[in-house]
Design a protein around this motif. Structure first.
Motif, short mmCIF file in Angstrom:
data_model
loop_
_atom_site.label_atom_id
_atom_site.label_comp_id
_atom_site.label_asym_id
_atom_site.label_seq_id
_atom_site.Cartn_x
_atom_site.Cartn_y
_atom_site.Cartn_z
N PHE A 19 -10.16 -5.56 4.55
CA PHE A 19 -9.97 -4.00 4.94
C PHE A 19 -11.33 -3.58 5.05
N PHE A 20 -11.36 -2.28 5.56
CA PHE A 20 -12.67 -1.76 5.70
C PHE A 20 -12.46 -0.09 6.06
N HIS A 21 -13.13 0.71 5.54
CA HIS A 21 -13.25 2.09 5.81
C HIS A 21 -14.58 2.60 5.86
N PRO A 22 -15.12 3.19 6.83
CA PRO A 22 -16.72 3.54 6.80
C PRO A 22 -17.08 4.47 5.54
N ASN A 23 -16.06 5.28 4.86
CA ASN A 23 -16.38 6.11 3.68
C ASN A 23 -16.09 4.91 2.38
N LYS A 24 -17.17 4.13 2.17
CA LYS A 24 -17.06 3.29 0.99
C LYS A 24 -15.68 2.47 0.66
N ASN A 25 -15.14 2.10 1.66
CA ASN A 25 -14.00 1.36 1.79
C ASN A 25 -12.86 2.15 1.04
N ALA A 26 -12.84 3.47 1.35
CA ALA A 26 -11.65 4.34 0.57
C ALA A 26 -10.43 4.07 1.22
N MET A 27 -9.39 4.53 0.53
CA MET A 27 -7.95 3.96 1.10
C MET A 27 -7.26 5.29 1.53
N PRO A 28 -7.09 5.63 2.74
CA PRO A 28 -6.17 6.52 3.30
C PRO A 28 -4.81 6.03 3.52
N THR A 29 -3.94 6.58 3.92
CA THR A 29 -2.73 6.05 4.03
C THR A 29 -2.61 4.97 5.04
N LEU A 30 -3.19 5.18 6.38
CA LEU A 30 -3.26 4.26 7.37
C LEU A 30 -3.81 2.92 6.81
N VAL A 31 -5.09 2.92 5.96
CA VAL A 31 -5.38 1.47 5.53
C VAL A 31 -4.38 1.14 4.54
N LEU A 32 -3.73 1.77 3.75
CA LEU A 32 -2.91 1.14 2.81
C LEU A 32 -1.60 0.47 3.26
N ASP A 33 -1.09 1.45 4.43
CA ASP A 33 0.16 0.87 5.23
C ASP A 33 -0.32 -0.39 5.94
N LEU A 34 -1.30 -0.45 6.46
CA LEU A 34 -1.68 -1.80 7.23
C LEU A 34 -1.96 -2.74 6.18
N LEU A 35 -2.41 -2.47 5.25
CA LEU A 35 -2.56 -3.51 4.10
C LEU A 35 -1.30 -4.26 3.63
N VAL A 36 -0.25 -3.40 3.48
CA VAL A 36 1.16 -3.94 3.16
C VAL A 36 1.43 -4.95 4.12
N GLU A 37 1.43 -4.23 5.43
CA GLU A 37 2.04 -5.13 6.60
C GLU A 37 1.33 -6.44 6.83
#
Length: 250
Positions: A19-37
């Motif tokens: 998983f990756f987010h440009p802001n220090k790999n923070a976890m918005p809902t989009l990333v959290l939901d994709l991670l579950v899937e």
């Protein structure tokens, strides 16, 4: 890399989720939901025998919740939904029939510590210090607490939560059970992760599944427990104290 993503790559029985987010790999809902899937997808893939969970980049493993998204929360239902994202990820990891090996290459804050704690076995670099900062911004590590306490013990969780602005070293995390081993460099960390998962991928998959079930025995109530904790955090994020604090971080 400037766009958030969650990927799954499969090779020789090993499924690597990144998983990756440009802001220090923070976890918005989009990333959290994709991670579950993606965790659920890897669980159903018969070509995968063991899973590696890692983040992109060479620095921060995960900065926890997305402050920008937290600031935008205006009602308890939205707050609960956001924190349910972390609950859903932990429960997906817990209920996954395959062992999940964590690779933590850098700092883990808040929810990032929860992710590390929800793995079945976690390897880290010496740069992977940890912090539970939630209390300092007006909430608390309610959703991730069961996973952190289960790995590190409630006294250690309480120590980190109360001393909310302090980073604790990777060696501290290893001593208290979060990390199984700490490596000097990211290169040696990668070699350690690869050696472990290659070995695990040759083991009896039925035995691995049964072992996973034993490891998480007694956590079946977490589906309800973590949802209840998400409600607590979702309400607290609406407080004036938390709103004002988050605006300073934005």
């Amino acid at each position: 890399m400037d766009q958030p993503y969650v990927t799954l790559k499969t090779k020789n029985g090993i499924g690597t989720i990144e998983f990756f987010h440009p802001n220090k790999n923070a976890m918005p809902t989009l990333v959290l939901d994709l991670l579950v899937e993606t965790i659920q997808k890897a669980d159903l893939d018969q070509n995968i025998r063991v899973i590696v969970l890692q983040s992109g980049g060479d620095r921060t493993f995960c900065a926890g919740a997305s402050f920008n998204e937290l600031v935008a929360i205006e009602d308890a239902k939205t707050g609960e939904k956001f924190f349910s994202g972390f609950a859903n990820v932990i429960n997906a990891m817990r209920s996954c029939s395959k062992l999940i090996i964590g690779r933590v290459q850098g700092k883990a804050v808040g929810g990032g510590v929860g992710l590390a704690a929800a793995t079945d076995y976690c390897l880290a670099s010496k740069y992977a210090s940890i912090k539970l900062s939630e209390l300092s911004i007006g909430i608390g590590p309610f959703v991730i607490e069961p996973a952190v306490s289960r790995k590190m013990g409630k006294p250690t969780m309480a120590q980190m939560t109360i001393n909310a602005e302090a980073f604790y070293s990777a060696e501290f995390a290893e001593t208290h059970g979060l990390y199984a081993e700490v490596f000097e460099t990211n290169e040696s960390l990668d070699k350690g992760v690869l050696a472990l998962v290659e070995k695990l991928s040759t083991y009896n998959p039925e035995a691995l599944t049964e072992m996973k079930r034993v490891i998480w025995e007694g956590t079946e109530h977490w589906e309800d427990l973590l949802q209840e904790r998400a409600k607590i955090s979702g309400a607290l994020v609406l407080s004036e104290f938390t709103k004002n604090t988050l605006k300073r971080f934005k």
